[in-house]
Design a protein around this motif. Structure first.
Motif, PDB file in Angstrom:
ATOM      1  N   UNK A   1      -1.363 -30.256   9.251  1.00 49.44           N
ATOM      2  CA  UNK A   1      -2.690 -30.182   9.862  1.00 49.44           C
ATOM      3  C   UNK A   1      -3.294 -31.573   9.869  1.00 49.44           C
ATOM      4  N   UNK A   2      -3.816 -31.983  11.007  1.00 50.69           N
ATOM      5  CA  UNK A   2      -4.428 -33.298  11.154  1.00 50.69           C
ATOM      6  C   UNK A   2      -5.904 -33.203  10.766  1.00 50.69           C
ATOM      7  N   UNK A   3      -6.207 -33.622   9.540  1.00 51.05           N
ATOM      8  CA  UNK A   3      -7.596 -33.669   9.075  1.00 51.05           C
ATOM      9  C   UNK A   3      -7.895 -35.117   8.700  1.00 51.05           C
ATOM     10  N   UNK A   4      -8.443 -35.890   9.634  1.00 53.73           N
ATOM     11  CA  UNK A   4      -8.564 -37.342   9.428  1.00 53.73           C
ATOM     12  C   UNK A   4      -9.510 -37.745   8.310  1.00 53.73           C
ATOM     13  N   UNK A   5     -10.392 -36.851   7.874  1.00 57.61           N
ATOM     14  CA  UNK A   5     -11.351 -37.217   6.838  1.00 57.61           C
ATOM     15  C   UNK A   5     -10.808 -37.197   5.426  1.00 57.61           C
TER      16      UNK A   5
ATOM     17  N   UNK B   1     -14.873 -35.350  10.867  1.00 59.52           N
ATOM     18  CA  UNK B   1     -14.305 -36.048   9.721  1.00 59.52           C
ATOM     19  C   UNK B   1     -14.643 -35.366   8.401  1.00 59.52           C
ATOM     20  N   UNK B   2     -15.306 -34.233   8.452  1.00 60.54           N
ATOM     21  CA  UNK B   2     -15.485 -33.461   7.221  1.00 60.54           C
ATOM     22  C   UNK B   2     -14.206 -32.681   6.937  1.00 60.54           C
ATOM     23  N   UNK B   3     -14.054 -32.238   5.681  1.00 56.07           N
ATOM     24  CA  UNK B   3     -12.811 -31.588   5.255  1.00 56.07           C
ATOM     25  C   UNK B   3     -13.030 -30.118   4.928  1.00 56.07           C
ATOM     26  N   UNK B   4     -14.166 -29.811   4.306  1.00 54.89           N
ATOM     27  CA  UNK B   4     -14.491 -28.418   3.993  1.00 54.89           C
ATOM     28  C   UNK B   4     -15.824 -28.058   4.625  1.00 54.89           C
TER      29      UNK B   4
END
Length: 501
Positions: free
Chosen positions: A280-284, A451-454
């Motif tokens: 999964x691409x999660x840049x943050x 760019x947040x994660x949760x």
């Protein structure tokens, strides 16, 4: 192969809270994985010996990359590797953020995480005898209050702070968020009270709770957008644990970001560079790293300074440059030289902490090995506004150190020394003396932007069955020591899970 309702990864401050609260329902099974040992050396329980714990077997032994703005210094970053995590090795301060710190979270996109919303969970974690119950807890597991041991030096320091213009308050964790007060600590019957002592050890008898130590997680198991469990090692074996309901990451600002990335969740380009297949691409993930720093102003003493874990003043105030309280001053009963080197002579230190830094750093993988320490770049003083605020703090610290109330104790300023008076000299001293307060936060930021994660329920964006509940989710660093707030984050996460929110 093992199956549980909940899998909690990380037995530090947050993990101990989660293990306790989730296992309160006897029909719910919980597995807690901790990479470190169940307990540490005997000195861990002695509040006065906390400075000796960094670099021991209960410390992960992390360090920063060379920091260009601090003369390319590599800074040790102590993080607890034992049940209780950093609450088992820290300096035992129980100090919440100023209310504006939490309001900042909501402004940044963490809906429902303002001060009034967080306050019930701050209260739920603690018992603070004699405090205003409108603000303080009366029945929580953590017992907090000032130390009952005194040192006349710190009585003089308190007088010096008041002489210098700071308002005396009974409770910086209560209605009065600024001024000088006796610091509150996590000490019970003369011994350290870690989150493991308060939350976990009293419930280890529960049959539905399994705690495995020396069991580092190596990879999250993610299939078709859902987290099913984790692979962990114990001894020379690799094992797998599955969660029927949810996996909760509580491995801290460094550990949670690293485990996500080695599991293929993070900035896609970076993961490919280090040989990790992208899930999964999660840049943050790994961005937004923040830390408090310390700058010491040290004095030799004209009389012997006793060494013990005693009550000491704590000051929170505003530099006037950020619109809210952004500086803290704490006091040590020994002199500190640059990079936290203790002096041999009898003395004391007035120590300035930048509590709302503007600088942002990052965490990145070295390679795909989950046991390899990541690259940790706090980017200290990367934003010039941080130096401006520290200059204010150093000037204020010197005013306290030079106050009349300390005349009977003060011999001479030994760091930076009487010759360092102009702004250029002080800036140079800050660069060569600054060290980490070991309060890293923010690498899995809560919010709703790209760019947040949760999300505000602490659910990882785009992956079901996975939440994060530790200091990594803070959108911005609080103007206080993080441990009390991490307790509250975990308390709220447990409430979310119990109500299936």
């Amino acid at each position: 192969m093992e199956n549980f309702d909940y899998l909690v990864i990380g037995g530090g401050t947050a993990g101990c809270v989660l293990a306790n609260r989730l296992s309160e329902d006897p029909a719910t099974t919980v597995l807690l994985l901790e990479a470190g040992a169940a307990d540490g050396p005997p000195i861990m329980s002695d509040p006065a010996l906390w400075p000796m714990l960094a670099g021991t077997e209960v410390d992960w032994g992390f360090s920063s990359t060379p920091q260009s703005q601090t003369d390319d210094a590599v800074h040790p970053l102590a993080r607890g590797k034992v049940l209780g995590g950093s609450s088992s090795i820290n300096a035992l301060l129980h100090f919440r953020g100023h209310p504006l710190s939490y309001d900042d979270w909501e402004t940044a996109g963490a809906t429902g995480w303002n001060y009034q919303s967080v306050l019930p969970f701050l209260k739920r974690s603690e018992t603070a005898p004699g405090r205003d119950p409108s603000y303080r807890g009366t029945s929580g597991p953590m017992r907090v209050g000032p130390s009952d041991q005194v040192n006349p030096l710190f009585d003089a320091v308190m007088d010096a702070a008041i002489e210098t213009g700071y308002s005396r308050t009974d409770d910086l964790n209560g209605a009065d968020g600024e001024g000088v007060s006796w610091s509150e600590v996590n000490v019970v019957d003369g011994a350290r009270q870690s989150a493991a002592d308060a939350y976990l050890r009293p419930v280890l008898h529960r049959r539905n709770l399994t705690v495995l130590t020396n069991a580092p997680a190596r990879k999250l198991l993610i299939d078709k957008g859902a987290c099913r469990g984790a692979v962990y090692s114990r001894g020379n074996e690799e094992k797998t644990a599955y969660a029927r309901r949810e996996v909760v990451l509580a491995s801290g600002t460094i550990g949670s970001a690293q485990l996500l990335m080695v599991s293929g969740v993070g900035p896609a380009d970076h993961l490919r560079e280090v040989g990790v297949d992208v899930v999964a691409d999660l840049p943050g993930i790994g961005e937004n790293l923040q830390d408090h720093t310390l700058t010491p102003i040290s004095y030799s003493a004209s009389q012997e300074v006793g060494r013990a874990f005693v009550r000491r003043p704590l000051i929170r105030f505003s530099s006037g440059l950020s619109g809210q309280p952004d500086l803290q001053i704490i006091f040590f009963d020994f002199p500190l030289y640059p990079r936290a080197r203790p002096g041999a002579e009898s003395g004391y230190t007035v120590t300035v902490s930048l509590m709302k830094p503007a600088s942002r750093g990052s965490i990145r993988l070295v390679n795909a090995d989950p046991s390899a320490h990541p690259l940790i770049d706090p980017n200290y003083l990367g934003d010039e506004r941080d130096m401006d605020r520290l200059l204010v703090g150093v000037r204020q610290a010197r005013k306290i150190g030079e106050a009349k109330a300390l005349t009977e104790w003060r011999e001479a300023e030994v760091a930076p020394g009487a010759d360092s008076r102009n702004d250029s000299d002080i800036r140079h001293y800050i660069r060569r003396s600054l060290f980490s307060y070991n309060h890293l936060i923010g690498t899995c930021r809560m919010g709703t932007d790209t760019h947040s994660v949760v999300d505000p329920y602490l659910r990882v964006h785009g992956i079901s069955g996975l939440r994060i509940a530790d200091a990594s989710v803070m959108p911005s660093i609080i103007s206080g020591n993080p441990n009390a707030t991490v307790l509250a984050i975990a308390e709220r996460a447990a409430a979310y899970l119990a109500s299936s929110e």
